[in-house]
Motif scaffolding. Structure first.
Motif, PDB file in Angstrom:
ATOM      1  N   VAL A 335       0.851  -1.191   0.000  1.00 11.50           N
ATOM      2  CA  VAL A 335       0.000   0.000   0.000  1.00 11.50           C
ATOM      3  C   VAL A 335       0.887   1.242   0.000  1.00 11.50           C
ATOM      4  O   VAL A 335       1.814   1.337   0.813  1.00 11.50           O
ATOM      5  CB  VAL A 335      -0.920   0.028   1.238  1.00 11.50           C
ATOM      6  CG1 VAL A 335      -1.932   1.165   1.125  1.00 11.50           C
ATOM      7  CG2 VAL A 335      -1.632  -1.300   1.408  1.00 11.50           C
ATOM      8  N   PRO A 336       0.631   2.203  -0.886  1.00 13.83           N
ATOM      9  CA  PRO A 336       1.398   3.454  -0.849  1.00 13.83           C
ATOM     10  C   PRO A 336       0.972   4.298   0.349  1.00 13.83           C
ATOM     11  O   PRO A 336      -0.076   4.046   0.948  1.00 13.83           O
ATOM     12  CB  PRO A 336       1.008   4.130  -2.168  1.00 13.83           C
ATOM     13  CG  PRO A 336      -0.369   3.635  -2.438  1.00 13.83           C
ATOM     14  CD  PRO A 336      -0.403   2.217  -1.933  1.00 13.83           C
ATOM     15  N   PRO A 337       1.750   5.328   0.704  1.00 15.24           N
ATOM     16  CA  PRO A 337       1.390   6.147   1.875  1.00 15.24           C
ATOM     17  C   PRO A 337       0.100   6.917   1.706  1.00 15.24           C
ATOM     18  O   PRO A 337      -0.554   7.262   2.694  1.00 15.24           O
ATOM     19  CB  PRO A 337       2.584   7.079   2.042  1.00 15.24           C
ATOM     20  CG  PRO A 337       3.302   7.052   0.730  1.00 15.24           C
ATOM     21  CD  PRO A 337       3.061   5.710   0.146  1.00 15.24           C
ATOM     22  N   LEU A 355      -5.525  -0.821   7.125  1.00 20.16           N
ATOM     23  CA  LEU A 355      -4.382  -0.893   6.216  1.00 20.16           C
ATOM     24  C   LEU A 355      -3.116  -0.354   6.885  1.00 20.16           C
ATOM     25  O   LEU A 355      -2.011  -0.844   6.624  1.00 20.16           O
ATOM     26  CB  LEU A 355      -4.669  -0.116   4.930  1.00 20.16           C
ATOM     27  CG  LEU A 355      -5.741  -0.710   4.005  1.00 20.16           C
ATOM     28  CD1 LEU A 355      -5.876   0.129   2.741  1.00 20.16           C
ATOM     29  CD2 LEU A 355      -5.437  -2.155   3.648  1.00 20.16           C
ATOM     30  N   SER A 356      -3.262   0.648   7.749  1.00 18.32           N
ATOM     31  CA  SER A 356      -2.098   1.182   8.477  1.00 18.32           C
ATOM     32  C   SER A 356      -1.522   0.129   9.412  1.00 18.32           C
ATOM     33  O   SER A 356      -0.299  -0.043   9.505  1.00 18.32           O
ATOM     34  CB  SER A 356      -2.505   2.430   9.266  1.00 18.32           C
ATOM     35  OG  SER A 356      -2.905   3.478   8.404  1.00 18.32           O
ATOM     36  N   ASN A 360       2.125  -1.594   8.891  1.00 14.50           N
ATOM     37  CA  ASN A 360       3.047  -0.980   9.867  1.00 14.50           C
ATOM     38  C   ASN A 360       3.526   0.402   9.437  1.00 14.50           C
ATOM     39  O   ASN A 360       4.699   0.760   9.613  1.00 14.50           O
ATOM     40  CB  ASN A 360       4.250  -1.894  10.109  1.00 14.50           C
ATOM     41  CG  ASN A 360       3.862  -3.208  10.758  1.00 14.50           C
ATOM     42  OD1 ASN A 360       3.062  -3.227  11.690  1.00 14.50           O
ATOM     43  ND2 ASN A 360       4.405  -4.306  10.258  1.00 14.50           N
ATOM     44  N   LYS A 361       2.660   1.158   8.825  1.00 19.10           N
ATOM     45  CA  LYS A 361       2.976   2.541   8.461  1.00 19.10           C
ATOM     46  C   LYS A 361       1.664   3.309   8.313  1.00 19.10           C
ATOM     47  O   LYS A 361       0.599   2.719   8.139  1.00 19.10           O
ATOM     48  CB  LYS A 361       3.783   2.607   7.162  1.00 19.10           C
ATOM     49  CG  LYS A 361       3.046   2.088   5.929  1.00 19.10           C
ATOM     50  CD  LYS A 361       3.932   2.156   4.692  1.00 19.10           C
ATOM     51  CE  LYS A 361       3.194   1.636   3.446  1.00 19.10           C
ATOM     52  NZ  LYS A 361       4.054   1.665   2.246  1.00 19.10           N
ATOM     53  N   LYS A 362       1.767   4.626   8.401  1.00 26.00           N
ATOM     54  CA  LYS A 362       0.568   5.455   8.349  1.00 26.00           C
ATOM     55  C   LYS A 362       0.081   5.577   6.905  1.00 26.00           C
ATOM     56  O   LYS A 362       0.808   6.009   6.016  1.00 26.00           O
ATOM     57  CB  LYS A 362       0.863   6.838   8.922  1.00 26.00           C
ATOM     58  CG  LYS A 362      -0.385   7.688   9.136  1.00 26.00           C
ATOM     59  CD  LYS A 362      -0.051   8.977   9.863  1.00 26.00           C
ATOM     60  CE  LYS A 362      -1.326   9.788  10.140  1.00 26.00           C
ATOM     61  NZ  LYS A 362      -1.009  11.053  10.855  1.00 26.00           N
ATOM     62  N   ILE A 363      -1.168   5.195   6.695  1.00 29.52           N
ATOM     63  CA  ILE A 363      -1.810   5.294   5.376  1.00 29.52           C
ATOM     64  C   ILE A 363      -2.901   6.353   5.441  1.00 29.52           C
ATOM     65  O   ILE A 363      -3.706   6.377   6.382  1.00 29.52           O
ATOM     66  CB  ILE A 363      -2.434   3.948   4.950  1.00 29.52           C
ATOM     67  CG1 ILE A 363      -1.431   2.797   5.077  1.00 29.52           C
ATOM     68  CG2 ILE A 363      -2.997   4.036   3.540  1.00 29.52           C
ATOM     69  CD1 ILE A 363      -0.243   2.897   4.175  1.00 29.52           C
ATOM     70  N   LYS A 364      -2.938   7.230   4.457  1.00 30.31           N
ATOM     71  CA  LYS A 364      -3.972   8.271   4.401  1.00 30.31           C
ATOM     72  C   LYS A 364      -4.830   8.078   3.161  1.00 30.31           C
ATOM     73  O   LYS A 364      -4.321   7.870   2.061  1.00 30.31           O
ATOM     74  CB  LYS A 364      -3.341   9.660   4.377  1.00 30.31           C
ATOM     75  CG  LYS A 364      -2.828  10.139   5.722  1.00 30.31           C
ATOM     76  CD  LYS A 364      -2.439  11.610   5.643  1.00 30.31           C
ATOM     77  CE  LYS A 364      -2.026  12.142   7.013  1.00 30.31           C
ATOM     78  NZ  LYS A 364      -1.675  13.580   6.956  1.00 30.31           N
ATOM     79  N   ILE A 365      -6.148   8.144   3.362  1.00 33.17           N
ATOM     80  CA  ILE A 365      -7.095   8.115   2.240  1.00 33.17           C
ATOM     81  C   ILE A 365      -7.743   9.490   2.163  1.00 33.17           C
ATOM     82  O   ILE A 365      -8.344   9.956   3.134  1.00 33.17           O
ATOM     83  CB  ILE A 365      -8.157   7.017   2.433  1.00 33.17           C
ATOM     84  CG1 ILE A 365      -7.476   5.641   2.471  1.00 33.17           C
ATOM     85  CG2 ILE A 365      -9.181   7.064   1.300  1.00 33.17           C
ATOM     86  CD1 ILE A 365      -8.428   4.487   2.681  1.00 33.17           C
TER      87      ILE A 365
END
Length: 637
Positions: A335-337, A355-356, A360-365
């Motif tokens: 998943v991209p950031p 998804l975050s 293991n990283k912050k995902i923004k929609i």
């Protein structure tokens, strides 16, 4: 991961279900309300089933008890969910350790069961990456699909395989990196064609030093990471230096490499302010069918666009379709950031959260309203709308063709499954029969089947193998082998055979013997001089020649040609395999493992033939006795 037993209805409800009066049966929301009281407040997956035990819907939950109880409040549900609840008579549950486990399990179960009320992503194949494999002394660049099990750098995913192919070829032209397998690389004695066409520096025969090769490899990684300007500047300096030193051939080669960089930049590079890695999705619904158009960017480059057509209930809303799509799409993908969507971002906070955790990283929609990102969202929307229009038109044409075929064969209803059969062989060798399937949505490749002709019925082993009648008989016999034992076997409405009246009669007899009266049979053969457009269609009582411009003829030709294509592909695959088998069958003591070891080490049968005793001894799986036998076999003449 643990599984609970199928939930039981309370004694009072169970008694009511057995009563003849259907009005006394408990309603779906009452059953769900009772079941929810006994559920654990843990993450998991739930299945709603009808009275026949058919799965209606599969969902996930962070808290099973709280999620399931929501279905008992009908006023808060959409029409689609209200209908689903009304049909629910029992439920099944799977408790998981985490919400992410629940997501993965839900996606797997949806793929397997394809429930009626779920949104189903039908085209969920893995996307290719470009892999620079560091396991080799001279690292290899290649297109790669699947689990990331090799040590190296992965770039992608490329949604469009053609974009991946184009990028790979451009990288070969720019950086001259090897793409061959290790077995071929280790057994080259002179450069291959890729060196001659300036797509490889031939490290296999030491035309380039390892230090220089690795330096070039670093440039390739920088290029794939988006630092194209630095690479272009470096090559320009080298070209100027070569030109000043009157090394004009070298300068020309560098010029061609710079030209390849400019071409790939023009083809792929798209500038989105403050964004280098981003996915964009826009959904549009037309006449209760939806299209989700995706645009994918990595390191400032366009890695492809793709339209998806999820399957769903006609009352499904845009928000729930896109939410389910995102969960299924990213279940096994990176998943991209940031993800941009054309709907209110508040509808996707749950997707964003799960998804975050999963990655293991912050995902923004986000749902941008201005600027470059907004323009790309509107472009994706336009593509979604145009593609759903095209899809709708194609589907209408397909349904019209099915209805014409129904009228032609005097059927009572529109066919939902057509099976087309064809054979392919080379003078009776490596014979293969195939079946392709056409359903209400068009061609259905997942249902294609191939049959290696065994010549094992009616003592055919001692007879001529150039017998199209026999081949068709064996294929059809094997296709319907289980019909006498399994009443639930899927049967076609129509069967189409590639051949004339002889093939028709053979297949018709098999259908009669199997008592498959519900299947309508027809065969098609080329007309005089085998001219396409003059085909003869054979049915039970007549031979028909349709007009060359008849749309029904075009439809039959198209699916017949697809069967022919699949048959030729299957035959070539078997022929290539048997050509290797035929050599090894005369070598005693060479089983599948040793054969695999030989081919893995030498790369091809031709390299094995040319190998010396010392080279054969490098294959650790072979004993000295077998090595001597192999060498003698290929060098006896």
């Amino acid at each position: 991961m643990s599984k609970t037993n199928k939930s039981q209805t309370p004694p009072i409800i169970k008694d009511n279900i057995t009563k003849e009066n259907s009005k006394s049966k408990p309603k779906g929301h009452e059953i769900i309300k009772y079941i929810a009281k006994n559920l654990p407040k843990k993450p998991g997956v739930y299945q709603m089933e009808n009275e026949k035990g058919e799965i209606l819907y599969i969902g996930k939950a962070k808290n099973l008890a709280n999620r399931v109880i929501n279905y008992s409040s009908l006023n808060n549900l959409t029409r689609r969910l209200q209908k689903m609840v009304s049909l629910t008579k029992q439920m099944n549950f799977f408790v998981t350790n985490t919400e992410v486990e629940a997501l993965l399990l839900e996606c797997n179960l949806i793929k397997r069961h394809k429930p009626r009320f779920n949104i189903i992503l039908r085209d969920d194949k893995s996307f290719p990456y470009i892999l620079i494999n560091n396991e080799y002394e001279f690292p290899r660049i290649q297109k790669y699909r699947g689990v990331k099990k090799y040590k190296g750098s992965y770039y992608g995913p490329f949604v469009s395989p053609s974009v991946a192919d184009y990028t790979l070829i451009s990288l070969q032209k720019i950086f001259l990196l090897r793409s061959c397998s290790d077995s071929i690389f280790n057994n080259r004695q002179r450069p291959c064609l890729l060196y001659d066409i300036k797509r490889c520096s031939a490290p296999c025969v030491s035309y380039i030093s390892q230090d220089l090769y690795l330096d070039t490899l670093k440039d390739a990684k920088k290029f794939l990471s988006g630092n194209t300007k630095k690479i272009e500047s470096k090559l320009n300096k080298l070209m100027s230096k070569a030109s000043k030193n009157q090394m004009f051939e070298e300068a020309a080669r560098l010029r061609d490499r710079i030209k390849s960089i400019n071409q790939i930049q023009k083809y792929q590079s798209v500038y989105i302010k403050d964004m280098r890695n981003i996915d964009i999705f826009a959904i549009k619904i037309l006449n209760k069918k939806s299209c989700i158009h995706g645009m994918f960017f990595r390191n400032g480059s366009n890695y492809g666009n793709k339209s998806f057509f999820p399957s769903h209930d006609e009352n499904a809303q845009e928000e729930e379709i896109l939410e389910s799509f995102l969960f299924q799409f990213y279940a096994e993908k990176d998943v991209p950031p940031k993800i941009l969507v054309n709907l209110d971002q508040r509808n996707f906070y749950n997707v964003q959260s799960i998804l975050s955790i999963k990655n293991n990283k912050k995902i923004k929609i986000q749902n941008p309203k201005t600027g470059e990102k907004y323009k790309h969202i509107k472009l994706a929307e336009k593509n979604a709308y145009e593609n759903i229009k095209i899809k709708k038109a194609n589907l209408e044409n397909h349904l019209n063709a099915l209805n014409k075929l129904k009228n032609f064969l005097l059927l009572e209803s529109t066919p939902s499954r057509i099976e087309v059969f064809d054979n392919s062989h080379t003078f009776g060798k490596d014979s293969v029969g195939v079946m392709i399937v056409v359903d209400k949505d068009g061609l259905s490749p997942k249902n294609y089947r191939k049959y290696n002709i065994r010549y094992d019925i009616q003592n055919k082993k001692n007879k001529s193998k150039i017998d199209d009648y026999y081949m068709m008989k064996e294929v059809i016999t094997r296709r319907f082998k289980k019909t006498n034992f399994d009443e639930n076997i899927i049967l076609p409405n129509i069967m189409i055979i590639d051949g004339g009246r002889g093939q028709y009669n053979i297949v018709n007899k098999i259908l009669k013997d199997k008592k498959l009266k519900s299947i309508s049979l027809m065969s098609i053969s080329k007309g005089k001089n085998r001219n396409s457009g003059r085909e003869v269609i054979y049915t039970k009582n007549k031979n028909v020649v349709l007009k060359p411009n008849d749309s029904l003829l075009y439809f039959i030709q198209r699916i017949r040609d697809e069967a022919h294509r699949f048959a030729i592909t299957a035959h070539r695959s078997r022929r290539n395999k048997s050509s290797i088998e035929s050599v090894f069958k005369d070598l005693h003591g060479i089983g599948p493992k040793k054969k695999k070891a030989l081919l893995s080490h030498f790369g091809s049968l031709n390299n094995i033939k040319k190998a010396s005793l010392e080279e054969l001894k490098e294959v650790k799986e072979l004993s000295d006795k077998i090595i001597n036998e192999i060498y003698s076999f290929f060098n006896s003449q």
